[in-house]
Design a protein around this motif. Structure first.
Motif, mmCIF file in Angstrom:
data_model
loop_
_atom_site.group_PDB
_atom_site.id
_atom_site.type_symbol
_atom_site.label_atom_id
_atom_site.label_comp_id
_atom_site.label_asym_id
_atom_site.label_seq_id
_atom_site.Cartn_x
_atom_site.Cartn_y
_atom_site.Cartn_z
ATOM 1 N N TYR A 135 0.857 -1.189 0.000
ATOM 2 C CA TYR A 135 0.000 0.000 0.000
ATOM 3 C C TYR A 135 0.893 1.238 0.000
ATOM 4 C CZ TYR A 135 -3.213 3.583 1.674
ATOM 5 O OH TYR A 135 -3.946 4.732 1.810
ATOM 6 N N LEU A 136 0.517 2.220 -0.809
ATOM 7 C CA LEU A 136 1.245 3.489 -0.840
ATOM 8 C C LEU A 136 0.353 4.583 -0.271
ATOM 9 C CD1 LEU A 136 3.747 5.132 -1.681
ATOM 10 C CD2 LEU A 136 2.600 5.542 -3.864
ATOM 11 N N HIS A 137 0.797 5.149 0.839
ATOM 12 C CA HIS A 137 0.078 6.271 1.473
ATOM 13 C C HIS A 137 0.695 7.578 0.991
ATOM 14 C CE1 HIS A 137 -1.862 8.689 4.601
ATOM 15 N NE2 HIS A 137 -0.673 9.249 4.801
ATOM 16 N N THR A 138 -0.130 8.493 0.565
ATOM 17 C CA THR A 138 0.341 9.816 0.137
ATOM 18 C C THR A 138 -0.107 10.851 1.162
ATOM 19 O OG1 THR A 138 0.180 9.172 -2.179
ATOM 20 C CG2 THR A 138 0.286 11.531 -1.714
ATOM 21 N N GLN A 139 0.860 11.573 1.723
ATOM 22 C CA GLN A 139 0.585 12.641 2.686
ATOM 23 C C GLN A 139 0.857 13.956 1.976
ATOM 24 O OE1 GLN A 139 -0.525 12.152 5.920
ATOM 25 N NE2 GLN A 139 -0.790 14.362 6.025
ATOM 26 N N ASN A 140 -0.211 14.576 1.419
ATOM 27 C CA ASN A 140 -0.056 15.807 0.639
ATOM 28 C C ASN A 140 0.224 17.029 1.494
ATOM 29 O OD1 ASN A 140 -0.429 14.709 -1.975
ATOM 30 N ND2 ASN A 140 -2.610 14.544 -1.577
ATOM 31 N N SER A 141 -0.398 17.106 2.670
ATOM 32 C CA SER A 141 -0.216 18.279 3.521
ATOM 33 C C SER A 141 0.870 18.023 4.559
ATOM 34 C CB SER A 141 -1.538 18.624 4.224
ATOM 35 O OG SER A 141 -1.964 17.521 4.997
ATOM 36 N N LEU A 142 1.556 19.090 4.936
ATOM 37 C CA LEU A 142 2.585 18.972 5.971
ATOM 38 C C LEU A 142 1.941 18.559 7.290
ATOM 39 C CD1 LEU A 142 4.679 22.189 5.250
ATOM 40 C CD2 LEU A 142 5.389 19.832 4.857
ATOM 41 N N SER A 143 2.504 17.541 7.907
ATOM 42 C CA SER A 143 1.993 17.086 9.195
ATOM 43 C C SER A 143 3.102 16.377 9.945
ATOM 44 C CB SER A 143 0.808 16.143 8.998
ATOM 45 O OG SER A 143 0.336 15.690 10.254
ATOM 46 N N ASP A 144 3.116 16.514 11.275
ATOM 47 C CA ASP A 144 4.112 15.788 12.069
ATOM 48 C C ASP A 144 3.571 14.433 12.521
ATOM 49 O OD1 ASP A 144 2.314 16.956 13.792
ATOM 50 O OD2 ASP A 144 3.808 17.464 15.307
ATOM 51 N N PHE A 153 6.727 12.428 13.360
ATOM 52 C CA PHE A 153 7.989 13.066 12.976
ATOM 53 C C PHE A 153 8.306 14.200 13.948
ATOM 54 C CE2 PHE A 153 6.084 11.432 9.072
ATOM 55 C CZ PHE A 153 7.123 10.684 8.555
ATOM 56 N N ASP A 154 9.563 14.640 13.957
ATOM 57 C CA ASP A 154 9.984 15.765 14.800
ATOM 58 C C ASP A 154 9.460 17.092 14.276
ATOM 59 O OD1 ASP A 154 11.372 14.077 16.499
ATOM 60 O OD2 ASP A 154 13.259 14.306 15.403
ATOM 61 N N GLU A 155 9.188 17.148 12.985
ATOM 62 C CA GLU A 155 8.673 18.373 12.362
ATOM 63 C C GLU A 155 7.692 17.983 11.261
ATOM 64 O OE1 GLU A 155 12.147 19.301 9.146
ATOM 65 O OE2 GLU A 155 12.522 19.900 11.215
ATOM 66 N N PRO A 156 6.817 18.877 10.846
ATOM 67 C CA PRO A 156 5.842 18.554 9.799
ATOM 68 C C PRO A 156 6.517 18.159 8.486
ATOM 69 C CG PRO A 156 5.194 20.553 10.937
ATOM 70 C CD PRO A 156 6.598 20.216 11.396
ATOM 71 N N VAL A 157 5.999 17.094 7.861
ATOM 72 C CA VAL A 157 6.568 16.541 6.630
ATOM 73 C C VAL A 157 5.420 16.164 5.697
ATOM 74 C CG1 VAL A 157 7.956 14.640 5.690
ATOM 75 C CG2 VAL A 157 8.493 15.557 7.936
ATOM 76 N N ALA A 158 5.644 16.298 4.401
ATOM 77 C CA ALA A 158 4.739 15.771 3.385
ATOM 78 C C ALA A 158 5.506 14.737 2.585
ATOM 79 C CB ALA A 158 4.238 16.881 2.471
ATOM 80 N N GLY A 159 4.838 13.687 2.130
ATOM 81 C CA GLY A 159 5.543 12.659 1.363
ATOM 82 C C GLY A 159 4.751 11.390 1.215
ATOM 83 N N PHE A 160 5.470 10.258 1.252
ATOM 84 C CA PHE A 160 4.865 8.974 0.964
ATOM 85 C C PHE A 160 5.333 7.929 1.974
ATOM 86 C CE2 PHE A 160 5.876 11.354 -2.840
ATOM 87 C CZ PHE A 160 4.621 11.489 -3.435
ATOM 88 N N ALA A 161 4.451 7.000 2.297
ATOM 89 C CA ALA A 161 4.804 5.866 3.144
ATOM 90 C C ALA A 161 4.382 4.599 2.385
ATOM 91 C CB ALA A 161 4.110 5.932 4.486
ATOM 92 N N ARG A 162 5.356 3.788 2.014
ATOM 93 C CA ARG A 162 5.039 2.522 1.355
ATOM 94 C C ARG A 162 5.002 1.442 2.411
ATOM 95 N NH1 ARG A 162 3.847 0.716 -3.278
ATOM 96 N NH2 ARG A 162 4.789 2.447 -4.406
ATOM 97 N N CYS A 163 3.867 0.755 2.506
ATOM 98 C CA CYS A 163 3.685 -0.355 3.427
ATOM 99 C C CYS A 163 3.956 -1.636 2.641
ATOM 100 C CB CYS A 163 2.273 -0.362 3.979
ATOM 101 S SG CYS A 163 1.828 1.168 4.828
ATOM 102 N N ILE A 164 4.957 -2.375 3.066
ATOM 103 C CA ILE A 164 5.394 -3.555 2.321
ATOM 104 C C ILE A 164 5.100 -4.816 3.113
ATOM 105 C CG2 ILE A 164 7.399 -4.670 1.250
ATOM 106 C CD1 ILE A 164 8.687 -1.839 1.239
#
Length: 113
Positions: free
Chosen positions: A52-61, A102-113
């Protein structure tokens, strides 16, 4: 010059190099024919494996990832800028949901393998 039982003399480095290349090919062909003992049987994989690929479009910690894989998967995190593993802490809330902090807000992707 003697090598592997074959001898030749030459003043031209290129000719000697091509003869060395021919010797190497003969040795490699011989080595490719040698077969070792069979390895141990591996474990059976899960049929219908999925990720599964999670997409985090908005900055969040804190990212909440509902992957619905019915297991606790390995996680590969990448920021929008392409930085892998951003030092977040992963908490498996269940076999279908996890949270990455996270220590600070981040946007990106999390691949669940």
């Amino acid at each position: 010059m003697t090598d592997c039982g074959h001898s030749w003399t030459t003043d031209c480095g290129d000719v000697m190099q091509s003869r060395w290349a021919a010797e190497c090919v003969e040795v490699l062909q011989f080595v490719e024919q040698i077969q070792g003992p069979p390895g141990r049987d591996g474990i059976d994989g899960a049929s219908g494996f999925s990720d599964y690929l999670h997409t985090q479009n908005s900055l969040s910690d804190i990212w909440t990832v509902a992957h619905n894989l019915n297991r606790k998967p390995l996680i590969a995190v990448t920021s929008v800028g392409g930085v892998e593993w951003l030092g977040g802490e992963i908490l498996h809330m269940s076999t279908n949901v996890l949270q990455i902090t996270f220590d600070e807000p981040v946007a990106g992707f999390a691949r669940c393998i």
